[in-house]
Design a protein around this motif. Sequence first.
Motif, PDB file in Angstrom:
ATOM      1  N   SER A  59       0.825  -1.209   0.000  1.00  0.00           N
ATOM      2  CA  SER A  59       0.000   0.000   0.000  1.00  0.00           C
ATOM      3  C   SER A  59       0.858   1.257   0.000  1.00  0.00           C
ATOM      4  N   ARG A  60       2.003   1.219   0.704  1.00  0.00           N
ATOM      5  CA  ARG A  60       2.892   2.388   0.691  1.00  0.00           C
ATOM      6  C   ARG A  60       3.423   2.659  -0.706  1.00  0.00           C
ATOM      7  N   ARG A  61       3.762   1.591  -1.417  1.00  0.00           N
ATOM      8  CA  ARG A  61       4.296   1.760  -2.778  1.00  0.00           C
ATOM      9  C   ARG A  61       3.253   2.331  -3.731  1.00  0.00           C
ATOM     10  N   ILE A  62       1.961   2.097  -3.414  1.00  0.00           N
ATOM     11  CA  ILE A  62       0.894   2.600  -4.280  1.00  0.00           C
ATOM     12  C   ILE A  62       0.366   3.941  -3.788  1.00  0.00           C
ATOM     13  N   LEU A  63       0.055   4.035  -2.478  1.00  0.00           N
ATOM     14  CA  LEU A  63      -0.653   5.200  -1.958  1.00  0.00           C
ATOM     15  C   LEU A  63       0.246   6.406  -1.736  1.00  0.00           C
ATOM     16  N   THR A  64       1.524   6.188  -1.411  1.00  0.00           N
ATOM     17  CA  THR A  64       2.397   7.340  -1.151  1.00  0.00           C
ATOM     18  C   THR A  64       2.493   8.267  -2.361  1.00  0.00           C
ATOM     19  N   PRO A  65       2.807   7.762  -3.563  1.00  0.00           N
ATOM     20  CA  PRO A  65       2.826   8.682  -4.705  1.00  0.00           C
ATOM     21  C   PRO A  65       1.451   9.242  -5.055  1.00  0.00           C
ATOM     22  N   LEU A  66       0.372   8.427  -4.865  1.00  0.00           N
ATOM     23  CA  LEU A  66      -0.967   8.923  -5.169  1.00  0.00           C
ATOM     24  C   LEU A  66      -1.368  10.045  -4.218  1.00  0.00           C
ATOM     25  N   ALA A  96      -2.253  13.896  -5.134  1.00  0.00           N
ATOM     26  CA  ALA A  96      -3.498  14.522  -4.692  1.00  0.00           C
ATOM     27  C   ALA A  96      -3.228  15.841  -3.962  1.00  0.00           C
ATOM     28  N   GLN A  97      -2.238  15.853  -3.065  1.00  0.00           N
ATOM     29  CA  GLN A  97      -1.894  17.083  -2.354  1.00  0.00           C
ATOM     30  C   GLN A  97      -1.398  18.158  -3.313  1.00  0.00           C
ATOM     31  N   SER A  98      -0.583  17.751  -4.278  1.00  0.00           N
ATOM     32  CA  SER A  98      -0.065  18.721  -5.243  1.00  0.00           C
ATOM     33  C   SER A  98      -1.177  19.255  -6.134  1.00  0.00           C
ATOM     34  N   LEU A  99      -2.147  18.391  -6.492  1.00  0.00           N
ATOM     35  CA  LEU A  99      -3.283  18.843  -7.292  1.00  0.00           C
ATOM     36  C   LEU A  99      -4.093  19.899  -6.550  1.00  0.00           C
ATOM     37  N   ARG A 100      -4.299  19.686  -5.240  1.00  0.00           N
ATOM     38  CA  ARG A 100      -5.017  20.686  -4.458  1.00  0.00           C
ATOM     39  C   ARG A 100      -4.250  22.005  -4.413  1.00  0.00           C
ATOM     40  N   ALA A 101      -2.917  21.916  -4.306  1.00  0.00           N
ATOM     41  CA  ALA A 101      -2.106  23.135  -4.289  1.00  0.00           C
ATOM     42  C   ALA A 101      -2.183  23.869  -5.627  1.00  0.00           C
ATOM     43  N   VAL A 102      -2.130  23.103  -6.728  1.00  0.00           N
ATOM     44  CA  VAL A 102      -2.228  23.729  -8.059  1.00  0.00           C
ATOM     45  C   VAL A 102      -3.602  24.359  -8.250  1.00  0.00           C
ATOM     46  N   ALA A 103      -4.659  23.668  -7.776  1.00  0.00           N
ATOM     47  CA  ALA A 103      -6.013  24.213  -7.900  1.00  0.00           C
ATOM     48  C   ALA A 103      -6.168  25.511  -7.128  1.00  0.00           C
ATOM     49  N   GLN A 104      -5.376  25.691  -6.071  1.00  0.00           N
ATOM     50  CA  GLN A 104      -5.413  26.918  -5.283  1.00  0.00           C
ATOM     51  C   GLN A 104      -4.484  27.995  -5.817  1.00  0.00           C
ATOM     52  N   GLY A 105      -3.807  27.707  -6.940  1.00  0.00           N
ATOM     53  CA  GLY A 105      -2.983  28.726  -7.590  1.00  0.00           C
ATOM     54  C   GLY A 105      -1.494  28.564  -7.421  1.00  0.00           C
ATOM     55  N   ASP A 106      -1.051  27.548  -6.677  1.00  0.00           N
ATOM     56  CA  ASP A 106       0.387  27.339  -6.485  1.00  0.00           C
ATOM     57  C   ASP A 106       0.914  26.432  -7.591  1.00  0.00           C
ATOM     58  N   LEU A 107       1.361  27.047  -8.703  1.00  0.00           N
ATOM     59  CA  LEU A 107       1.833  26.255  -9.840  1.00  0.00           C
ATOM     60  C   LEU A 107       3.227  25.692  -9.623  1.00  0.00           C
ATOM     61  N   SER A 108       3.867  26.053  -8.523  1.00  0.00           N
ATOM     62  CA  SER A 108       5.194  25.496  -8.236  1.00  0.00           C
ATOM     63  C   SER A 108       5.119  24.171  -7.488  1.00  0.00           C
ATOM     64  N   ALA A 109       3.905  23.717  -7.135  1.00  0.00           N
ATOM     65  CA  ALA A 109       3.754  22.457  -6.399  1.00  0.00           C
ATOM     66  C   ALA A 109       4.172  21.286  -7.268  1.00  0.00           C
ATOM     67  N   ARG A 110       4.909  20.363  -6.673  1.00  0.00           N
ATOM     68  CA  ARG A 110       5.359  19.160  -7.376  1.00  0.00           C
ATOM     69  C   ARG A 110       5.116  17.947  -6.497  1.00  0.00           C
ATOM     70  N   ALA A 111       4.755  16.833  -7.104  1.00  0.00           N
ATOM     71  CA  ALA A 111       4.539  15.582  -6.381  1.00  0.00           C
ATOM     72  C   ALA A 111       5.865  14.884  -6.159  1.00  0.00           C
ATOM     73  N   GLY A 112       5.953  14.187  -5.029  1.00  0.00           N
ATOM     74  CA  GLY A 112       7.164  13.450  -4.698  1.00  0.00           C
ATOM     75  C   GLY A 112       6.952  11.953  -4.817  1.00  0.00           C
ATOM     76  N   SER A 113       8.008  11.229  -5.040  1.00  0.00           N
ATOM     77  CA  SER A 113       7.949   9.777  -5.146  1.00  0.00           C
ATOM     78  C   SER A 113       9.275   9.217  -4.651  1.00  0.00           C
ATOM     79  N   ASP A 114       9.339   7.915  -4.551  1.00  0.00           N
ATOM     80  CA  ASP A 114      10.595   7.272  -4.170  1.00  0.00           C
ATOM     81  C   ASP A 114      10.906   6.157  -5.159  1.00  0.00           C
ATOM     82  N   GLN A 115      12.058   5.553  -4.957  1.00  0.00           N
ATOM     83  CA  GLN A 115      12.514   4.546  -5.911  1.00  0.00           C
ATOM     84  C   GLN A 115      11.730   3.243  -5.809  1.00  0.00           C
ATOM     85  N   HIS A 116      10.920   3.085  -4.746  1.00  0.00           N
ATOM     86  CA  HIS A 116      10.163   1.847  -4.579  1.00  0.00           C
ATOM     87  C   HIS A 116       8.750   1.953  -5.145  1.00  0.00           C
ATOM     88  N   ALA A 117       8.379   3.110  -5.678  1.00  0.00           N
ATOM     89  CA  ALA A 117       7.034   3.271  -6.221  1.00  0.00           C
ATOM     90  C   ALA A 117       6.839   2.365  -7.421  1.00  0.00           C
TER      91      ALA A 117
END
Length: 357
Positions: A80-87, A91-112
């Motif tokens: 679940s961590r390998r699936i849900l962490t990047p998702l 989701a958090q970055s999408l909310r930030a972009v929707a609020q106008g923060d176009l510098s938001a970026r999603a994070g991931s790790d090598q195990h995703a």
Amino acid sequence: MKLNAGISRQISLSMALVVLGIIAMVQISSYALYFWLLRQSPDALCDITNPWPEKEEVIWLIVTTICSLLIAVLAAGRLSRRILTPLNSVAQSLRAVAQGDLSARAGSDQHAMGEAAQLVSDFNLMAERQQHMAQQRAFWNAAIAHELRTPVTILRGRLQGINDGVFPAEPAQFQSLLKQVEGLGHLIEDLRTVALAESGHLPLQKIATRLDEEVASVVELAEPLWQAGGFRIEVALSVSVVECDPIRIRQALLAMLENACKHATPGLIRISAEISQGYCHLAVADQGPGIAPAAAQTIFEAFQRGAAVSTGKTSGSGLGLAVVKAIALAHGGFAVWQPSSLGGSQFEICWPHSASA
């Protein structure tokens, strides 16, 4: 070699490994248990009148059940961590972009997992492009306002002066005003051409065209410009008939010729055309001084004025070469800059050449 499997396949494999691990643990531990019971109390195992498990068997059942649950929980948590962490990050970055923060970026790790990691990469690429587009839009708005302000200010000042009697209402004044209006119209048409090309809606009417005739008409049209600047034109064409939109190609050639007359030192300007690697290359070369190396990367972008190497001149609207690039892209080609054999700059518009042309 690591397999880039899909999420469904990896979930299936993970669950299969968990089941196999639990079965293997139960079988091995049961063999060990009954081997130990046979050595310690063989009579207890032979009592068929007692249907209840022995104390040791109860302990074994409890221990194997707890171990199986632990294996399943650990495997499910890791999966679940390998699936849900990047998702969750997306989701958090999408909310930030929707609020106008176009510098938001999603994070991931090598195990995703494959699709999850690809989703993060695609989202970050989309957000980066959105941020770049927003910056470009702000830059375009400021640049357009700057370019339109000068001719509009001149027109308003002259007209106000004529109205107040400061300037005489004579043909020379109206001719000067008309020149400003023509320059304003030229700027607006350039903006329209670049905008239509970037949106993929620049209209083209491709026909078989005598390139030598089109070049001759452009040279004749620009004759006052290059003669007044002390230039001389040399035409060297190794191709005659090409398939293109002659109006747009004349527009691009005129823009390259005007660019050379504005920025190059007086001397020779060579217009050449050839077929190379399936493309028609129409080039304008001058004798110098060339452009700064740093400007070569952005010279065809709108409102990017390349300063000359020695003179530092940056006159013009910064749209001429952007129009050249826009027309090249509309033809399915490209525009390039390279040092010319004459010692200065060479600008080329290139588009696919049809063998039937």
